[in-house]
Design an enzyme around this catalytic site. Structure first.
Site, short mmCIF file in Angstrom:
data_model
loop_
_atom_site.label_atom_id
_atom_site.label_comp_id
_atom_site.label_asym_id
_atom_site.label_seq_id
_atom_site.Cartn_x
_atom_site.Cartn_y
_atom_site.Cartn_z
N PRO A 52 -22.36 110.24 -51.55
CA PRO A 52 -20.89 109.97 -52.08
C PRO A 52 -20.17 108.68 -50.70
CG PRO A 52 -22.24 112.05 -51.81
CD PRO A 52 -22.30 111.48 -51.22
N ALA A 53 -20.89 108.29 -49.71
CA ALA A 53 -20.13 107.22 -48.92
C ALA A 53 -20.17 106.16 -49.11
CB ALA A 53 -20.32 107.75 -47.24
N ASP B 2 -30.93 104.98 -49.61
CA ASP B 2 -29.38 106.13 -49.18
C ASP B 2 -28.44 106.21 -49.56
OD1 ASP B 2 -28.66 106.89 -47.54
OD2 ASP B 2 -27.71 105.14 -46.00
N GLU C 183 -18.35 90.25 -50.96
CA GLU C 183 -17.02 90.09 -52.01
C GLU C 183 -16.71 91.94 -51.03
OE1 GLU C 183 -15.84 92.58 -55.83
OE2 GLU C 183 -17.74 91.62 -55.44
N VAL D 183 -14.31 94.83 -51.69
CA VAL D 183 -14.19 95.74 -52.79
C VAL D 183 -13.39 97.20 -52.47
CG1 VAL D 183 -15.40 97.59 -54.22
CG2 VAL D 183 -16.77 95.15 -53.48
N VAL E 58 -18.36 97.10 -40.17
CA VAL E 58 -17.77 96.33 -41.52
C VAL E 58 -16.60 96.39 -41.15
CG1 VAL E 58 -17.76 96.06 -43.92
CG2 VAL E 58 -19.67 97.25 -43.01
N GLY F 29 -15.45 100.49 -41.49
CA GLY F 29 -16.48 101.55 -41.65
C GLY F 29 -17.68 100.78 -40.23
N LYS G 237 -20.03 92.25 -42.89
CA LYS G 237 -20.95 93.47 -41.58
C LYS G 237 -21.44 92.29 -40.30
CE LYS G 237 -22.82 96.49 -43.59
NZ LYS G 237 -24.75 96.66 -44.45
#
Length: 474
Positions: free
Chosen positions: A139-140, A136, A91, A93, A24, A17, A39
Site C-alpha cells: 500500500p505504501a 515490493d 516526475e 506525484v 526521496v 519519504g 531520490k
C-alpha cells in the site's frame, strides 16, 4: 539557510519519504521551473557497490517502460561529496498512498477497490511485458492521485531477466516487505509475473477488509505464514464482494504461482467489470480532470461513434464478429509454451516442417489474443525465426529476424538482449545469402555499441568479435 542543490539545478525543498535505497525529496528544477521528486542514495550505502548498481538499474528499468501509471524519469547522475551519492530525478506525484487511504477511511467501497486494482494491474501488464517484476508492491508503494489515477512507485527492488534468464539481484537475498512477499520470493525461487500478482492480491484483500492479511510478531513469523498459511476467505469479512471478484483475489494469493491468474491482463479484465467511478472518494479533488477526458476518448466503444444511418441489420452486422472474441478469450499462454516445446522436439528430430507448422498456427492465435509485442509472443516469434534459420530457409528467417529487431528495439531499446540476439541471427542469415559485407557491417555496429556500453571483457562483446573473425576467415 541556503537550500541544498543537486547537480547545479535541482533544489531540495523537503523530505517526503524513504525508498528501498535512499531518501526521496520534493524538489524544484531551476532550469525548467517545475516541481520534481529526487531520490538520493543513503550515505551509508557507499561501501556497497551493488546498491549503487541497483540504484542505476532502477533508473534504467523505469525509463525503459513508458506508462502513465509510472512516474516519468527525467534525469540521473552522481551528486559529489563524501561519499559521492547517485541521484534519480522523477516526475513529482501528488496524492495519497493506499496506506494513507486505509488509515483515513478503513475498508474502501468495492467498486473503488476494483478501479484501483485494475489500474495497478495495467501498470504490471506494462512492466511484465518487459519482464520487469516489481517485487515490493504494498500500500505504501501505490498512490492515488488527486484525479483518481494510480501510480506505482519505487521500483528499487525490481527484478529484470537478462538473456541468460538470470535475475539481476543476487539469488538468496530476502529483499522486500514480509507482509507482501510471495512464497517463492521468500524461498529464493524464480521470480515470475505471479509474484507481483500475489502481492497485489494481498493489497486488494486489505483494501476491502481494512486488515492486513499476514501479520506476526517478527518477520520470520510472517514469512512462515506467507509460505504455509492460507489467506482468510475475503467473503467472510466482506460478504458483499461479488463472487467473481472474490474468487479472483483468492486465486491471486494462492501459494503456488501456477494456481494464480495467468497474467496481469486477466486480473485487470475481471476487476474492470466491477469498477465504479473512483470520484465517489472525497480525496479525488479533480473530478473534471482532462486525464479522464482523454481516457474516455480512448475507451469509447465503437458503437457510440457509429452514425445511425450506417448501422445495418443487427444480425448480419454483429454475427460474424461474435466468434472472434471468444477465440481470444479461450487462448492460454500455456499453449504458447507447449507449442514451443513441441516444435523444439520436432526440430531435434529434424522434422522442421511439422515444427514450423505447429508453432506458426499457435503463434497466429497468440498474436491475435495478446498482440505481436507481448513478452511470450516475442519468445515464440524468435523460436519460429530460429526454426526457419535451422531448416535452411534463410530468406524467410531474415525477414522474421528483421521484423523482430524493429519491434524489440521499438519496445525495449537497442540494448535489449533479445534484440541484440536477433541482430546477430540476421547477420548470420545474410552470410548464408551471400551478403557478407552487409553482415559484417551489421555485426561491426553491434560490436561497437556493446563495447562502448559493457567493455571489452564482457562475454557478449567477445562472442560478437569471435563471430566477426569467423566470418572473415571463411
Amino acid at each position: 539557510m541556503q537550500p541544498q542543490v543537486v547537480a547545479g539545478r535541482y533544489e531540495l525543498v523537503r523530505s517526503v519519504g524513504a525508498g528501498g535505497m535512499g531518501q526521496v525529496f520534493e524538489g524544484f528544477d531551476r532550469n525548467l521551473k517545475r516541481r520534481i521528486a529526487l531520490k538520493l542514495t543513503s550515505a551509508n550505502l557507499d561501501a556497497g557497490p551493488e546498491w549503487t548498481k541497483r540504484f542505476y538499474r532502477e533508473a534504467e528499468l523505469m525509463a525503459g517502460v513508458s506508462h502513465p501509471g509510472m512516474p516519468t524519469i527525467h534525469d540521473a547522475g552522481i551528486h559529489p561529496g563524501h561519499p559521492d551519492r547517485p541521484f534519480l530525478v522523477m516526475e513529482f506525484v501528488e496524492g495519497r498512498t493506499w496506506e494513507q487511504l486505509l488509515a483515513h477511511r478503513g475498508p474502501l467501497p468495492i467498486g473503488v477497490v476494483a478501479s484501483l486494482g485494475a489500474q495497478a494491474a495495467a501498470v504490471l501488464a506494462a512492466t511484465h511485458r518487459h519482464r520487469v517484476y516489481h517485487r515490493d508492491l504494498k500500500p505504501a508503494n501505490l498512490m492515488m492521485c488527486d484525479n483518481g489515477t494510480v501510480k506505482v512507485l519505487d521500483f528499487g527492488l525490481a527484478v529484470a531477466l537478462d538473456g541468460d534468464f538470470t535475475r539481476y539481484s543476487n539469488t538468496g537475498q530476502t529483499l522486500g516487505t514480509p507482509a507482501f512477499m510471495a512464497p517463492e520470493q521468500i524461498e529464493g525461487d524464480e521470480i515470475v509475473p505471479q509474484t507481483d500478482l500475489y502481492a497485489l492480491g494481498l493489497v486488494l484483500h486489505e483494501l476491502l477488509t481494512g486488515r492486513r492479511v499476514m501479520t506476526g510478531s517478527n518477520p520470520y513469523v510472517v514469512w512462515r505464514d506467507q509460505v504455509h498459511t492460507p489467506a482468510p476467505d475475503i467473503r467472510l469479512d466482506r460478504g458483499d464482494t461479488p463472487l467473481e471478484m472474490a474468487s479472483l483475489i483468492m486465486s491471486m494469493v494462492e501459494k503456488m504461482p501456477s494456481h494464480r491468474p495467468e497474467d496481469a491482463a486477466t486480473v485487470h479484465n475481471v476487476l474492470l467489470r466491477h469498477a465504479t467511478q473512483i470520484a465517489v472518494l472525497p480525496e479525488v479533488g479533480d473530478r473534471h480532470s482532462p486525464v479522464h477526458m482523454y481516457a474516455r476518448a480512448v475507451s469509447a466503444p465503437a458503437a457510440s461513434r457509429t452514425a445511425p444511418t450506417m448501422v445495418a441489420d443487427a444480425q448480419s452486422t454483429f454475427a460474424p464478429s461474435v466468434s472472434a472474441p471468444e477465440t481470444t478469450k479461450s487462448f492460454s499462454r500455456g499453449e504458447i509454451r507447449a507449442a514451443m516445446r513441441s516444435a523444439r522436439e520436432f526440430a531435434d528430430q529434424s522434422r522442421y516442417q511439422q515444427a514450423i507448422q505447429e508453432l506458426s498456427h499457435v503463434l497466429e492465435a497468440a498474436q491475435l489474443a495478446l498482440g505481436s509485442r507481448d513478452v511470450d509472443v516475442f519468445d515464440a516469434r524468435i523460436e519460429l525465426a530460429d526454426l526457419r534459420f535451422e531448416s535452411g530457409n534463410y530468406p524467410v528467417a531474415a525477414g522474421l529476424f528483421l521484423g523482430l529487431v524493429d519491434d524489440l528495439t521499438a519496445e525495449r531499446g537497442p540494448y535489449d538482449e533479445q534484440a541484440m540476439y536477433c541482430r546477430r541471427q540476421l547477420a548470420g542469415c545474410k552470410v548464408h545469402l551471400g551478403q557478407v559485407r552487409d553482415a559484417l557491417a551489421e555485426l561491426g555496429r553491434l560490436h561497437g555499441q556493446m563495447l562502448a556500453r559493457y567493455g571489452a571483457d564482457d562475454k557478449r562483446v567477445i562472442d560478437i568479435g569471435a563471430q566477426i573473425t569467423h566470418i572473415r576467415a571463411t
